[in-house]
Design a protein around this motif. Structure first.
Motif, PDB file in Angstrom:
ATOM      1  N   PHE A  87     -41.749 -88.334 -92.457  1.00 57.07           N
ATOM      2  CA  PHE A  87     -42.949 -88.868 -91.859  1.00 57.07           C
ATOM      3  C   PHE A  87     -44.106 -88.499 -92.553  1.00 57.07           C
ATOM      4  CE2 PHE A  87     -40.616 -89.923 -87.884  1.00 57.07           C
ATOM      5  CZ  PHE A  87     -41.187 -91.084 -87.599  1.00 57.07           C
ATOM      6  N   LEU A  88     -44.052 -87.250 -92.965  1.00 57.65           N
ATOM      7  CA  LEU A  88     -45.224 -86.740 -93.823  1.00 57.65           C
ATOM      8  C   LEU A  88     -45.166 -87.406 -95.024  1.00 57.65           C
ATOM      9  CD1 LEU A  88     -47.615 -84.915 -93.767  1.00 57.65           C
ATOM     10  CD2 LEU A  88     -45.988 -82.882 -94.583  1.00 57.65           C
ATOM     11  N   TYR A  89     -44.101 -87.397 -95.967  1.00 61.43           N
ATOM     12  CA  TYR A  89     -44.175 -87.881 -97.175  1.00 61.43           C
ATOM     13  C   TYR A  89     -43.921 -89.339 -97.448  1.00 61.43           C
ATOM     14  CZ  TYR A  89     -44.656 -83.375 -99.263  1.00 61.43           C
ATOM     15  OH  TYR A  89     -45.317 -82.221 -99.667  1.00 61.43           O
ATOM     16  N   SER A  90     -43.880 -90.149 -96.405  1.00 65.75           N
ATOM     17  CA  SER A  90     -43.589 -91.481 -96.415  1.00 65.75           C
ATOM     18  C   SER A  90     -44.967 -92.266 -97.047  1.00 65.75           C
ATOM     19  CB  SER A  90     -43.279 -92.371 -95.223  1.00 65.75           C
ATOM     20  OG  SER A  90     -42.061 -91.919 -94.858  1.00 65.75           O
ATOM     21  N   GLY A  91     -46.173 -91.514 -96.935  1.00 70.75           N
ATOM     22  CA  GLY A  91     -47.360 -92.127 -97.352  1.00 70.75           C
ATOM     23  C   GLY A  91     -47.844 -91.447 -98.786  1.00 70.75           C
ATOM     24  N   ILE A  92     -46.997 -90.941 -99.612  1.00 67.96           N
ATOM     25  CA  ILE A  92     -47.298 -90.258-100.776  1.00 67.96           C
ATOM     26  C   ILE A  92     -47.855 -91.313-101.842  1.00 67.96           C
ATOM     27  CG2 ILE A  92     -44.903 -90.271-101.799  1.00 67.96           C
ATOM     28  CD1 ILE A  92     -45.384 -87.345-102.644  1.00 67.96           C
ATOM     29  N   PHE A  93     -47.340 -92.537-101.826  1.00 72.29           N
ATOM     30  CA  PHE A  93     -47.820 -93.550-102.575  1.00 72.29           C
ATOM     31  C   PHE A  93     -48.890 -94.357-101.921  1.00 72.29           C
ATOM     32  CE2 PHE A  93     -44.230 -93.106-105.575  1.00 72.29           C
ATOM     33  CZ  PHE A  93     -44.826 -93.377-106.470  1.00 72.29           C
ATOM     34  N   THR A  94     -48.805 -94.452-100.425  1.00 69.83           N
ATOM     35  CA  THR A  94     -49.809 -95.406 -99.959  1.00 69.83           C
ATOM     36  C   THR A  94     -50.910 -94.847 -99.909  1.00 69.83           C
ATOM     37  OG1 THR A  94     -48.914 -94.382 -97.789  1.00 69.83           O
ATOM     38  CG2 THR A  94     -47.973 -96.367 -98.532  1.00 69.83           C
ATOM     39  N   LYS A  95     -51.275 -93.580 -99.848  1.00 68.88           N
ATOM     40  CA  LYS A  95     -52.842 -93.106-100.008  1.00 68.88           C
ATOM     41  C   LYS A  95     -53.456 -93.417-101.153  1.00 68.88           C
ATOM     42  CE  LYS A  95     -51.118 -88.539-100.688  1.00 68.88           C
ATOM     43  NZ  LYS A  95     -50.930 -86.947-100.146  1.00 68.88           N
ATOM     44  N   LYS A 180     -46.632-101.280 -99.768  1.00 63.06           N
ATOM     45  CA  LYS A 180     -47.979-100.457 -99.833  1.00 63.06           C
ATOM     46  C   LYS A 180     -48.309 -99.939 -98.276  1.00 63.06           C
ATOM     47  CE  LYS A 180     -50.010-102.829-103.800  1.00 63.06           C
ATOM     48  NZ  LYS A 180     -51.146-103.554-104.166  1.00 63.06           N
ATOM     49  N   SER A 181     -47.331-100.151 -97.496  1.00 62.74           N
ATOM     50  CA  SER A 181     -47.757 -99.780 -96.195  1.00 62.74           C
ATOM     51  C   SER A 181     -46.804 -98.614 -95.800  1.00 62.74           C
ATOM     52  CB  SER A 181     -47.739-100.723 -95.084  1.00 62.74           C
ATOM     53  OG  SER A 181     -46.400-101.235 -95.017  1.00 62.74           O
ATOM     54  N   TYR A 182     -47.631 -97.551 -95.199  1.00 58.46           N
ATOM     55  CA  TYR A 182     -46.778 -96.551 -94.562  1.00 58.46           C
ATOM     56  C   TYR A 182     -45.800 -96.730 -93.798  1.00 58.46           C
ATOM     57  CZ  TYR A 182     -46.059 -92.006 -91.846  1.00 58.46           C
ATOM     58  OH  TYR A 182     -45.599 -91.048 -91.050  1.00 58.46           O
ATOM     59  N   THR A 183     -45.911 -97.845 -92.779  1.00 61.63           N
ATOM     60  CA  THR A 183     -45.025 -98.432 -91.996  1.00 61.63           C
ATOM     61  C   THR A 183     -43.655 -98.965 -92.392  1.00 61.63           C
ATOM     62  OG1 THR A 183     -46.614 -98.509 -90.089  1.00 61.63           O
ATOM     63  CG2 THR A 183     -44.392 -99.601 -89.900  1.00 61.63           C
ATOM     64  N   GLY A 184     -44.154 -99.603 -93.613  1.00 62.74           N
ATOM     65  CA  GLY A 184     -43.061-100.585 -94.326  1.00 62.74           C
ATOM     66  C   GLY A 184     -41.976 -99.448 -95.134  1.00 62.74           C
ATOM     67  N   VAL A 185     -42.839 -98.197 -95.556  1.00 59.88           N
ATOM     68  CA  VAL A 185     -41.673 -97.098 -96.088  1.00 59.88           C
ATOM     69  C   VAL A 185     -40.858 -96.517 -95.047  1.00 59.88           C
ATOM     70  CG1 VAL A 185     -41.750 -95.072 -97.407  1.00 59.88           C
ATOM     71  CG2 VAL A 185     -43.641 -96.772 -97.814  1.00 59.88           C
ATOM     72  N   LEU A 186     -41.500 -96.230 -94.017  1.00 62.66           N
ATOM     73  CA  LEU A 186     -40.720 -95.757 -92.893  1.00 62.66           C
ATOM     74  C   LEU A 186     -39.673 -96.654 -92.405  1.00 62.66           C
ATOM     75  CD1 LEU A 186     -43.221 -94.035 -90.463  1.00 62.66           C
ATOM     76  CD2 LEU A 186     -41.557 -92.847 -91.678  1.00 62.66           C
ATOM     77  N   LEU A 187     -39.857 -97.869 -92.188  1.00 62.99           N
ATOM     78  CA  LEU A 187     -38.915 -98.781 -92.009  1.00 62.99           C
ATOM     79  C   LEU A 187     -37.746 -98.996 -92.841  1.00 62.99           C
ATOM     80  CD1 LEU A 187     -41.029-101.313 -90.123  1.00 62.99           C
ATOM     81  CD2 LEU A 187     -39.672 -99.946 -88.804  1.00 62.99           C
ATOM     82  N   GLY A 188     -38.276 -99.140 -94.154  1.00 60.81           N
ATOM     83  CA  GLY A 188     -37.254 -99.266 -95.223  1.00 60.81           C
ATOM     84  C   GLY A 188     -36.317 -98.111 -95.489  1.00 60.81           C
ATOM     85  N   THR A 189     -37.040 -96.877 -95.219  1.00 54.93           N
ATOM     86  CA  THR A 189     -36.004 -95.786 -95.436  1.00 54.93           C
ATOM     87  C   THR A 189     -35.079 -95.407 -94.244  1.00 54.93           C
ATOM     88  OG1 THR A 189     -37.911 -94.682 -96.658  1.00 54.93           O
ATOM     89  CG2 THR A 189     -36.196 -93.162 -95.576  1.00 54.93           C
TER      90      THR A 189
END
Length: 256
Positions: A87-95, A180-189
């Protein structure tokens, strides 16, 4: 190489300044203490609840706790720590996408594959530090209270679960590049892990999936032989490499 090291230092210092390193050290430290603590408190908790359970027709027998009890708790708690990590690092690229800082970095001559490697290395290091800290604290308390030699296959089990976490990091990097979205990374992972987990239910498929490594705790009670997990280890390492290769390929062709 100098540009890669400079960017890597920037990522590391950012983790330190933002408090992420401190947060993870405290988080994994707490889990490391909780494992033997829960094991030690189990007899007391059952004794406290014995009257209530007896009224419901359940008899509480004497419970013996040892290092194996604590290590079993370790493998129950470490998934929670991994979920927090995701949850913390799913935004490492999106930010980077949101603030356009990635474009600025690339215009200064940093190759895109170096960005991917740097991000992966930071997450890999954070996961490794936290995981080893949790393991070391649990091991120390168990050695003090009990005897760790009872936990047969502990080292392979520890390495397998760590490698499973590395695979998750590979998925985070992959989906961070794809969307490019945080939610997309979470859902994909999460979707990838769930999909692979469901595949493991097919006959004999459990020997070939990364989610098999989550079952490494069974090594502690000798229900599986160490060799049973060899193919899963190799496939997991291969999948991590594939995630990085695909991430670099997509990153090189992506319009930012």
């Amino acid at each position: 190489m100098k540009s890669f090291i400079a960017f890597l230092k920037k990522e590391v210092f950012e983790c330190i300044r933002s408090g992420e390193l401190t947060f993870f050290c405290i988080l994994f430290l707490i889990f490391g203490i909780m494992n033997p603590a829960i094991a030690k408190l189990t007899p007391w908790m059952l004794e406290t609840l014995s009257d209530s359970l007896a009224e419901q027709g359940m008899m509480v027998t004497e419970v013996t706790v040892n290092a194996l009890t604590s290590w079993t708790q370790f493998f129950k708690n470490i998934p929670i720590a991994l979920i927090v990590f995701v949850f913390l690092y799913s935004g490492i690229f999106t930010k980077e996408y949101e603030t356009n800082t990635l474009i600025l970095i690339l215009t200064k001559g940093l190759s895109r594959y170096k960005v991917v490697f740097a991000k992966f290395f930071v997450m890999f290091t954070m996961w490794t530090i936290g995981y080893l800290l949790c393991f070391a604290v649990t091991y120390g308390y168990n050695a003090f209270f009990w005897d760790n030699s009872i936990a047969v296959g502990l080292l392979p089990a520890m390495v397998y679960w760590w490698l499973f976490g590395v695979w998750i990091i590979g998925l985070i990097v992959l989906f961070s590049v794809l969307v490019k979205s945080y939610t997309g990374v979470l859902l994909g992972t999460g979707g990838s892990v769930l999909g692979v987990y469901l595949i493991s239910f097919f006959p004999k498929a459990w020997k070939y999936t990364p989610t098999t490594l989550m079952e490494s705790a069974s090594l502690l009670i000798g229900t599986k032989s160490i060799e049973d997990y060899g193919i899963a280890v190799l496939i997991t390492i291969l999948l991590v490499v594939i995630c990085l290769i695909v991430s670099i390929t997509v990153m090189n062709r992506k319009q930012l």
